[in-house]
Design a protein around this motif. Structure first.
Motif, PDB file in Angstrom:
ATOM      1  N   ARG A 123       0.793  -1.191  -0.059  1.00 48.45           N
ATOM      2  CA  ARG A 123      -0.204   0.150   0.012  1.00 48.45           C
ATOM      3  C   ARG A 123       0.952   1.253  -0.007  1.00 48.45           C
ATOM      4  N   PHE A 124       1.861   1.096   0.911  1.00 54.74           N
ATOM      5  CA  PHE A 124       2.765   2.464   0.732  1.00 54.74           C
ATOM      6  C   PHE A 124       3.469   2.599  -0.618  1.00 54.74           C
ATOM      7  N   ARG A 125       3.915   1.570  -1.440  1.00 61.28           N
ATOM      8  CA  ARG A 125       4.473   1.612  -2.562  1.00 61.28           C
ATOM      9  C   ARG A 125       3.356   2.321  -3.556  1.00 61.28           C
ATOM     10  N   ALA A 126       2.391   1.591  -3.635  1.00 58.77           N
ATOM     11  CA  ALA A 126       1.046   2.125  -4.530  1.00 58.77           C
ATOM     12  C   ALA A 126       0.797   3.631  -4.118  1.00 58.77           C
ATOM     13  N   GLY A 127       0.786   3.997  -2.978  1.00 58.65           N
ATOM     14  CA  GLY A 127       0.368   5.215  -2.508  1.00 58.65           C
ATOM     15  C   GLY A 127       1.378   6.425  -3.178  1.00 58.65           C
ATOM     16  N   VAL A 128       2.688   5.772  -2.938  1.00 56.36           N
ATOM     17  CA  VAL A 128       3.673   6.893  -3.413  1.00 56.36           C
ATOM     18  C   VAL A 128       3.495   7.070  -4.990  1.00 56.36           C
ATOM     19  N   GLU A 129       3.354   6.090  -5.428  1.00 55.99           N
ATOM     20  CA  GLU A 129       3.351   6.182  -6.922  1.00 55.99           C
ATOM     21  C   GLU A 129       2.075   7.044  -7.331  1.00 55.99           C
ATOM     22  N   GLN A 130       1.081   6.862  -6.599  1.00 54.24           N
ATOM     23  CA  GLN A 130      -0.101   7.328  -6.967  1.00 54.24           C
ATOM     24  C   GLN A 130      -0.041   9.010  -6.663  1.00 54.24           C
ATOM     25  N   VAL A 131       0.621   9.341  -5.613  1.00 54.98           N
ATOM     26  CA  VAL A 131       0.697  10.929  -5.196  1.00 54.98           C
ATOM     27  C   VAL A 131       1.722  11.347  -6.266  1.00 54.98           C
ATOM     28  N   ARG A 132       2.754  10.802  -6.733  1.00 57.35           N
ATOM     29  CA  ARG A 132       3.686  11.159  -7.282  1.00 57.35           C
ATOM     30  C   ARG A 132       3.126  11.548  -8.918  1.00 57.35           C
ATOM     31  N   ALA A 133       2.158  10.715  -9.289  1.00 56.89           N
ATOM     32  CA  ALA A 133       1.289  10.811 -10.576  1.00 56.89           C
ATOM     33  C   ALA A 133       0.426  11.579 -10.464  1.00 56.89           C
ATOM     34  N   GLY A 134      -0.061  12.204  -9.454  1.00 54.74           N
ATOM     35  CA  GLY A 134      -0.937  13.027  -9.344  1.00 54.74           C
ATOM     36  C   GLY A 134      -2.311  12.514  -9.537  1.00 54.74           C
ATOM     37  N   ARG A 135      -2.657  11.098  -9.241  1.00 56.35           N
ATOM     38  CA  ARG A 135      -3.736  10.586  -9.507  1.00 56.35           C
ATOM     39  C   ARG A 135      -4.297   9.647  -8.163  1.00 56.35           C
ATOM     40  N   VAL A 136      -4.145  10.320  -7.055  1.00 57.05           N
ATOM     41  CA  VAL A 136      -4.489   9.925  -5.768  1.00 57.05           C
ATOM     42  C   VAL A 136      -6.268   9.535  -5.749  1.00 57.05           C
TER      43      VAL A 136
END
Length: 522
Positions: free
Chosen positions: A302-315
């Motif tokens: 969940r941490f990895r997925a959350g970081v990737e989503q925030v970095r991509a601007g699509r949380v």
């Protein structure tokens, strides 16, 4: 005790009685004095044998709950063998006295039935009876003396034992208080300083503190031993939540534990702030030679997925009906280890007092983070959001920040939470979209500047209430989109680090960190 136990001593009384009858009164006095010896020896033997007699009561684990008051919160005493000095010693002392008394009664009954002193005259009976009385008196006095001596010895041993146990408990309590160690369940959000530990037989030990059940070890009803103190028990046994029996992270209850609930209106940016702050903290810790990692595989994913989503601007927005999410990370710096809990829940739950009712992760947090979306402030929205495109880009929160603040504070006050002992970080987010606007020309990350800017935007009531309610309030301006670098002007690390340091989380000193890497967090 059986009459046969005093058979040799009764024989001595008979012999002395015969001698006294034939040799005269002078010998009778000497015989009476000599008769005290066998009576005393008989009582001493009987008293010392009593604790080892199979008929003597044995205090078992099943009797512990009835003999001792409950110690753990919501649970009775553990079904373990009590320490000898706490329970069995008193039973054995009573058994010593009872054995002497019962034995003498049976001897007198035997003498009355068999009439060993019947002889050629009544004087024979008087002489034998007198000697039996002397032996009985000597037996009673010896039994009392033996029990008293044993009682004094056991009392001194018990005081020493209690002193050692009290010292161990005090040292452990002081060390844990200094480190602010505790355990937080990620499932039911229960917080405790005393986790439970399961024996290999399946019995859960709810209270492993030194005490009536043992100073250095508790002996389970199955015979295996469990180390006392949370620190020692946690080395070989997984801690469990005393409320729901969920297995907790290793180190829970012994390591520093910092909990940071994040609250604010729906769409304020709470989830983005959590992942951006944790990623920036990970980089800062690793730059200082430490580590920060999610404890479980599910949390790490969940941490990895959350970081990737925030970095991509699509949380993705947290669903209103979804259960609150707790993310547990281990922070290791040099030889110190700690647990960092962050909690996220749908903003709709903070809209009303009733919605916050089940958010137990808010209780006893000690540190909290209020997310303020500047574009949800009417004065800012009126000047900045000029059309649908601006509104879509800013994605303002549904409600102004004071709505979530008041609903949450009211719930905490109703629950008896000491807000005057709680730290609050007021975080103005979306700095990357705000700082270029004319309304924010005097706004900078310096805390007093953020505070003054909020007051100028007619949020002085929010500032005043926060500083009145909470013990310490910090103000921050961050960007979850650009603040990945700990050295960034609007780093998302700032509020998390401030709260973590106040919770004594072990962190390296701020250092320069290389440019953000693009690989996902581990």
């Amino acid at each position: 005790m059986r009459p046969a136990d005093l058979g040799p001593f009764l024989l001595v009384a008979v012999v002395l009685g015969v001698g006294a009858f034939f040799l005269g009164p002078g010998f009778l006095v000497g015989a009476a004095l000599v008769a005290t010896v066998p009576g005393g020896l008989a009582a001493l033997v009987v008293a010392l044998r009593a604790p080892f007699d199979p008929e003597t009561e044995l205090v078992t684990p099943e009797q512990v709950a009835a003999r001792f008051p409950a110690a753990g919160p919501g649970h009775g005493r553990d079904q373990v063998w009590p320490h000898y000095l706490a329970a069995q010693a008193r039973v054995d002392l009573a058994a010593m006295l009872q054995a002497v008394w019962t034995g003498l009664g049976e001897v007198w009954e035997w003498a009355a039935d068999h009439k060993p002193f019947d002889g050629p005259g009544r004087s024979w009976w008087y002489v034998g009876g007198l000697l039996l009385v002397v032996e009985s008196a000597a037996a009673v006095l010896t039994g009392l003396a033996a029990t008293a001596v044993a009682g004094v010895v056991l009392l001194l041993a018990g005081l020493a034992w209690a002193g050692v146990g009290g010292a161990v408990r005090l040292v452990e309590s002081l060390l844990h208080r200094r480190a602010r160690a505790s355990a937080r369940c990620p499932s039911c959000f229960w917080r405790t300083s005393l986790p439970s530990y399961a024996c290999t037989c399946g019995l859960v030990h709810r209270d492993v503190r030194p005490g009536l059940l043992g100073v250095t070890r508790h002996r389970c009803r199955c015979g295996r031993t469990m180390p006392t103190t949370v620190t020692r028990a946690g080395r070989d046994h997984d801690p469990q939540c005393p409320q729901c029996d969920q297995v907790l992270e290793r180190g829970s209850g012994a390591w520093t534990d910092v909990s940071v609930p994040v609250f604010g209106p729906a769409s304020a940016g709470k989830t983005s702030l959590i992942y951006a702050g944790l990623e920036a903290l990970r980089r800062q810790v690793e730059a200082g030679g430490g580590t920060l990692e999610a404890r479980r595989d599910a949390d790490a994913a969940r941490f990895r997925a959350g970081v990737e989503q925030v970095r991509a601007g699509r949380v993705a927005k947290t669903e209103a009906g979804a259960a609150p999410v707790g993310l547990v990370c281990t922070v290791a710096v040099r030889r110190r280890r700690a647990l960092l809990h962050t909690f996220d829940a749908a903003g709709e739950l903070f809209a009303t007092r009733a919605g916050t009712e089940e958010l137990r992760f808010l209780d006893e947090a000690g540190r909290m983070m209020l997310v303020v979306d500047p574009f949800s402030i009417p004065e800012v929205a009126a000047e900045v959001l000029r059309g649908p495109e601006d509104t879509a880009a800013a994605a303002p929160a549904v409600d102004p920040p004071e709505t979530a603040y008041r609903a949450t504070v009211l719930r905490l006050q109703d629950s008896g939470v000491r807000l005057d002992r709680t730290d609050l970080a007021v975080v103005v987010v979306k700095a990357d979209l705000l700082v270029d606007e004319p309304i924010a020309r005097d706004l900078c990350p310096e805390r007093h500047a953020v505070r003054d800017w909020l007051r100028r935007q007619r949020q002085d009531h929010l500032v005043s209430e926060a500083e009145r309610d909470f013990g310490e309030v910090g103000y921050f301006l961050v960007s979850s989109r650009t603040g990945w670098d700990p050295g960034d002007r609007h780093t998302a690390l700032a509020p998390l680090r401030w709260l973590a340091e106040r919770g004594r989380l072990p962190l390296p000193p701020p250092t320069a960190v290389a440019a953000p890497a693009e690989e996902p967090a581990s």
